[in-house]
Write a protein that holds these residues in place. Sequence first.
Motif, PDB file in Angstrom:
ATOM      1  N   GLN A 316      19.083  55.666  13.111  1.00  0.00           N
ATOM      2  CA  GLN A 316      20.052  56.449  13.881  1.00  0.00           C
ATOM      3  C   GLN A 316      20.748  55.601  14.952  1.00  0.00           C
ATOM      4  OE1 GLN A 316      18.012  59.892  15.262  1.00  0.00           O
ATOM      5  NE2 GLN A 316      19.753  61.197  14.745  1.00  0.00           N
ATOM      6  N   ASN A 317      20.019  54.605  15.459  1.00  0.00           N
ATOM      7  CA  ASN A 317      20.561  53.793  16.554  1.00  0.00           C
ATOM      8  C   ASN A 317      21.454  52.649  16.099  1.00  0.00           C
ATOM      9  OD1 ASN A 317      19.404  55.278  18.588  1.00  0.00           O
ATOM     10  ND2 ASN A 317      17.446  54.182  18.418  1.00  0.00           N
ATOM     11  N   MET A 318      21.579  52.473  14.788  1.00  0.00           N
ATOM     12  CA  MET A 318      22.393  51.345  14.313  1.00  0.00           C
ATOM     13  C   MET A 318      23.873  51.669  14.470  1.00  0.00           C
ATOM     14  SD  MET A 318      20.725  49.588  10.978  1.00  0.00           S
ATOM     15  CE  MET A 318      20.787  51.055  10.029  1.00  0.00           C
ATOM     16  N   LYS A 319      24.597  50.710  15.045  1.00  0.00           N
ATOM     17  CA  LYS A 319      26.023  50.933  15.250  1.00  0.00           C
ATOM     18  C   LYS A 319      26.806  50.569  13.973  1.00  0.00           C
ATOM     19  CE  LYS A 319      29.762  49.581  18.352  1.00  0.00           C
ATOM     20  NZ  LYS A 319      30.179  48.655  19.394  1.00  0.00           N
ATOM     21  N   VAL A 320      27.662  51.482  13.574  1.00  0.00           N
ATOM     22  CA  VAL A 320      28.488  51.265  12.386  1.00  0.00           C
ATOM     23  C   VAL A 320      29.900  50.884  12.842  1.00  0.00           C
ATOM     24  CG1 VAL A 320      29.438  52.341  10.300  1.00  0.00           C
ATOM     25  CG2 VAL A 320      27.173  53.022  11.136  1.00  0.00           C
ATOM     26  N   GLY A 321      30.519  49.934  12.162  1.00  0.00           N
ATOM     27  CA  GLY A 321      31.900  49.611  12.535  1.00  0.00           C
ATOM     28  C   GLY A 321      32.401  48.348  11.862  1.00  0.00           C
ATOM     29  N   ASP A 322      33.574  47.927  12.268  1.00  0.00           N
ATOM     30  CA  ASP A 322      34.163  46.688  11.773  1.00  0.00           C
ATOM     31  C   ASP A 322      33.231  45.526  12.151  1.00  0.00           C
ATOM     32  OD1 ASP A 322      35.785  44.271  11.664  1.00  0.00           O
ATOM     33  OD2 ASP A 322      37.521  45.586  11.486  1.00  0.00           O
ATOM     34  N   GLY A 323      32.982  44.642  11.196  1.00  0.00           N
ATOM     35  CA  GLY A 323      32.054  43.532  11.422  1.00  0.00           C
ATOM     36  C   GLY A 323      32.441  42.631  12.581  1.00  0.00           C
ATOM     37  N   PHE A 324      33.705  42.690  12.993  1.00  0.00           N
ATOM     38  CA  PHE A 324      34.136  41.858  14.118  1.00  0.00           C
ATOM     39  C   PHE A 324      33.830  42.511  15.476  1.00  0.00           C
ATOM     40  CE2 PHE A 324      36.941  39.961  10.853  1.00  0.00           C
ATOM     41  CZ  PHE A 324      36.643  38.631  11.073  1.00  0.00           C
ATOM     42  N   SER A 325      33.472  43.806  15.475  1.00  0.00           N
ATOM     43  CA  SER A 325      33.210  44.479  16.752  1.00  0.00           C
ATOM     44  C   SER A 325      31.816  44.139  17.269  1.00  0.00           C
ATOM     45  CB  SER A 325      33.315  45.996  16.603  1.00  0.00           C
ATOM     46  OG  SER A 325      34.549  46.335  16.066  1.00  0.00           O
ATOM     47  N   GLU A 326      31.734  44.024  18.571  1.00  0.00           N
ATOM     48  CA  GLU A 326      30.485  43.666  19.247  1.00  0.00           C
ATOM     49  C   GLU A 326      29.382  44.704  18.953  1.00  0.00           C
ATOM     50  OE1 GLU A 326      30.386  40.820  20.853  1.00  0.00           O
ATOM     51  OE2 GLU A 326      28.301  41.126  21.450  1.00  0.00           O
ATOM     52  N   GLY A 327      28.193  44.212  18.650  1.00  0.00           N
ATOM     53  CA  GLY A 327      27.034  45.096  18.524  1.00  0.00           C
ATOM     54  C   GLY A 327      26.947  45.875  17.219  1.00  0.00           C
ATOM     55  N   VAL A 328      27.885  45.648  16.306  1.00  0.00           N
ATOM     56  CA  VAL A 328      27.852  46.383  15.040  1.00  0.00           C
ATOM     57  C   VAL A 328      26.722  45.848  14.142  1.00  0.00           C
ATOM     58  CG1 VAL A 328      29.085  46.605  12.836  1.00  0.00           C
ATOM     59  CG2 VAL A 328      30.217  47.215  14.968  1.00  0.00           C
ATOM     60  N   ALA A 329      25.916  46.797  13.614  1.00  0.00           N
ATOM     61  CA  ALA A 329      24.821  46.412  12.721  1.00  0.00           C
ATOM     62  C   ALA A 329      25.144  46.751  11.272  1.00  0.00           C
ATOM     63  CB  ALA A 329      23.533  47.106  13.139  1.00  0.00           C
ATOM     64  N   GLN A 330      26.088  47.674  11.072  1.00  0.00           N
ATOM     65  CA  GLN A 330      26.449  48.099   9.714  1.00  0.00           C
ATOM     66  C   GLN A 330      27.953  48.040   9.533  1.00  0.00           C
ATOM     67  OE1 GLN A 330      24.000  49.724   7.086  1.00  0.00           O
ATOM     68  NE2 GLN A 330      23.274  47.989   8.254  1.00  0.00           N
ATOM     69  N   GLY A 331      28.395  47.171   8.633  1.00  0.00           N
ATOM     70  CA  GLY A 331      29.816  47.073   8.332  1.00  0.00           C
ATOM     71  C   GLY A 331      30.192  48.050   7.232  1.00  0.00           C
ATOM     72  N   PRO A 332      31.383  47.864   6.666  1.00  0.00           N
ATOM     73  CA  PRO A 332      31.836  48.733   5.579  1.00  0.00           C
ATOM     74  C   PRO A 332      31.160  48.346   4.265  1.00  0.00           C
ATOM     75  CG  PRO A 332      33.381  46.964   5.910  1.00  0.00           C
ATOM     76  CD  PRO A 332      32.340  46.801   6.979  1.00  0.00           C
ATOM     77  N   LEU A 333      31.248  49.207   3.261  1.00  0.00           N
ATOM     78  CA  LEU A 333      30.878  48.780   1.916  1.00  0.00           C
ATOM     79  C   LEU A 333      32.061  48.006   1.344  1.00  0.00           C
ATOM     80  CD1 LEU A 333      28.849  51.754   0.438  1.00  0.00           C
ATOM     81  CD2 LEU A 333      28.159  49.903   1.944  1.00  0.00           C
ATOM     82  N   ILE A 334      31.817  47.315   0.240  1.00  0.00           N
ATOM     83  CA  ILE A 334      32.830  46.372  -0.255  1.00  0.00           C
ATOM     84  C   ILE A 334      34.098  47.083  -0.717  1.00  0.00           C
ATOM     85  CG2 ILE A 334      31.849  46.192  -2.595  1.00  0.00           C
ATOM     86  CD1 ILE A 334      33.415  43.269  -0.666  1.00  0.00           C
ATOM     87  N   ASN A 335      33.954  48.259  -1.338  1.00  0.00           N
ATOM     88  CA  ASN A 335      35.157  48.982  -1.771  1.00  0.00           C
ATOM     89  C   ASN A 335      34.838  50.455  -2.053  1.00  0.00           C
ATOM     90  OD1 ASN A 335      33.850  48.833  -4.247  1.00  0.00           O
ATOM     91  ND2 ASN A 335      35.101  47.139  -4.992  1.00  0.00           N
ATOM     92  N   GLU A 336      35.835  51.173  -2.429  1.00  0.00           N
ATOM     93  CA  GLU A 336      35.713  52.609  -2.687  1.00  0.00           C
ATOM     94  C   GLU A 336      34.703  52.889  -3.819  1.00  0.00           C
ATOM     95  OE1 GLU A 336      37.011  55.172  -1.138  1.00  0.00           O
ATOM     96  OE2 GLU A 336      36.638  56.753  -2.620  1.00  0.00           O
ATOM     97  N   ALA A 337      34.701  52.037  -4.834  1.00  0.00           N
ATOM     98  CA  ALA A 337      33.778  52.249  -5.953  1.00  0.00           C
ATOM     99  C   ALA A 337      32.335  52.207  -5.471  1.00  0.00           C
ATOM    100  CB  ALA A 337      34.012  51.188  -7.028  1.00  0.00           C
ATOM    101  N   ALA A 338      32.054  51.330  -4.513  1.00  0.00           N
ATOM    102  CA  ALA A 338      30.694  51.218  -3.970  1.00  0.00           C
ATOM    103  C   ALA A 338      30.307  52.498  -3.231  1.00  0.00           C
ATOM    104  CB  ALA A 338      30.613  50.007  -3.037  1.00  0.00           C
ATOM    105  N   VAL A 339      31.256  53.074  -2.506  1.00  0.00           N
ATOM    106  CA  VAL A 339      30.980  54.320  -1.777  1.00  0.00           C
ATOM    107  C   VAL A 339      30.736  55.459  -2.769  1.00  0.00           C
ATOM    108  CG1 VAL A 339      31.850  55.967  -0.072  1.00  0.00           C
ATOM    109  CG2 VAL A 339      32.439  53.548   0.144  1.00  0.00           C
ATOM    110  N   LYS A 340      31.537  55.491  -3.807  1.00  0.00           N
ATOM    111  CA  LYS A 340      31.393  56.558  -4.820  1.00  0.00           C
ATOM    112  C   LYS A 340      30.035  56.486  -5.510  1.00  0.00           C
ATOM    113  CE  LYS A 340      35.912  58.247  -5.858  1.00  0.00           C
ATOM    114  NZ  LYS A 340      37.180  57.558  -6.132  1.00  0.00           N
ATOM    115  N   LYS A 341      29.573  55.256  -5.760  1.00  0.00           N
ATOM    116  CA  LYS A 341      28.266  55.080  -6.410  1.00  0.00           C
ATOM    117  C   LYS A 341      27.175  55.663  -5.517  1.00  0.00           C
ATOM    118  CE  LYS A 341      25.051  52.736  -8.942  1.00  0.00           C
ATOM    119  NZ  LYS A 341      24.548  51.425  -9.227  1.00  0.00           N
ATOM    120  N   VAL A 342      27.228  55.329  -4.234  1.00  0.00           N
ATOM    121  CA  VAL A 342      26.238  55.849  -3.280  1.00  0.00           C
ATOM    122  C   VAL A 342      26.297  57.378  -3.251  1.00  0.00           C
ATOM    123  CG1 VAL A 342      25.683  55.998  -0.816  1.00  0.00           C
ATOM    124  CG2 VAL A 342      26.151  53.765  -1.857  1.00  0.00           C
TER     125      VAL A 342
END
Length: 485
Positions: A316-342
Amino acid sequence: VASQLNSSGLLRTQGLIGGKWSDAYDGKTIKVYNPATGESIVDVACMGGRETNDAISAAYDAYGSWSKTTAAERSKFLRKWYDLLMVHKEELAQLITLEQGKPLKESVGEINYGAGFIEFAAEEAKRIYGDIIPAPLSDRRLFVLKQPVGVVGAITPWNFPLAMITRKVGPALACGCTVVIKPSELTPLTALAAAELSIQAGIPPGVVNVVMGNAPDIGDALLASPQVRKITFTGSTAVGKKLMAGSAETVKKVSLELGGNAPCIVFDDADLDVAVKGTLAAKFRNSGQTCVCANRIIVQEGIYEKFANALRDTVQNMKVGDGFSEGVAQGPLINEAAVKKVESLIHDATSKGAKVILGGKRHSLGFTFYEPTVISDVNSDMRISREEAFGPVAPLLRFKTEEDAIRIANDTNAGLGSYIFTNSIQRSWRVAEALEYGLVGVNEGVISTEVAPFGGFKQSGLGREGSKYGMDEYLEIKYVCLGNM
Ligand code: ADP
């Protein structure tokens, strides 16, 4: 970022054939996207069979002299390449975050890890020893020579744009092979930057070639050529099987790093903090997009509730965001297909009785961002237990006995990464030996290193990368018998 990289000469958009940067012969290009924003970064050459054949010829020509250099010479070239990768660490890390999305801190980690394969290869190049075998007849002497296999085709995925290349090209070059690299079309920029640095390191033209674009055409050209003596691949099991079958025609050597379905077994006697921290690292690194990411978290009934709650609180405490933003632990998935699979895996699991205890939907940032997710009451019949999620989803399965845990863990065609958490020495040995997996982390969630062998059992692949064992993949063994002495 792109313009900064451009000024240092590391933003390359053409393929590299025989030491020359080259457009696709028909002028075609494809776009490379930033997965965090969906914006295109640059257009790169979209190559196919013709360019690949020329790259193979260049690699074959260069092989004649490169294979005859001394080990010390090859070692020096590789060391120089390693040094340059480290000099440009920051820019390369930015490039990885830009085209692949992982948090910048993880990208820096990938440069250290990825460059490590080149450094290790530089050292190991000097230790490719043969043997002298006691002869069965007194007038004979028996020798074993190790020689490079020849031209290598290296096909790599997008999740580690540098490391998947260096772990192949480092040992290949150290052994005296030359290479044609085909990076993923999703992340070619890091590969091209690394190739540029190989030129700056003085590695002769044709030793390292890069083509990208139409994957099946490039793959077919590599497979068809009798000059390519080895295919080394990291990627999906489906493509790996095709490459293995396609290698049969010319009987190429094959190394494959394919999909995993990593179990992460938490026993009642585990240290809760160590188990949570280790599971978090094993599961959520690169937003779950590694082939050794924990895919099934198998937890013993006595610790199940406590572990599930502690994992949920930490995730719950992991920060999600653009990989360039400070303190981010979770970036985006590679593409829309990856999100759909999940999404489809979670839908399947919940429709069969699994419960979402955290996340379970797209993130409010939208696009390719997905909420870090924990789901409980998962069982082996759900798709999520049988397929690689390759996303930020931690599915929890419950077990009673050690035998159950081993049976559940081994109930898959995959056999790459596995993890166990226990404070019992006896149990860790028993279970580590019983797991049908190429890698076992005991009380550790991230165990990959260039000094240890990485590779899979069963359908997770063939061969090993990294360590002294990884060198053997690029060597032929020759027996020489000197008779009538
Ligand atoms: P992933 O799911 O990780 O993208 P893939 O197996 O699809 O896994 O991709 C891994 C690499 O294999 C990429 O470089 C991709 O372009 C390449 N590839 C995909 N299809 C083929 C093919 N038919 N022949 C050769 N390479 C291929």
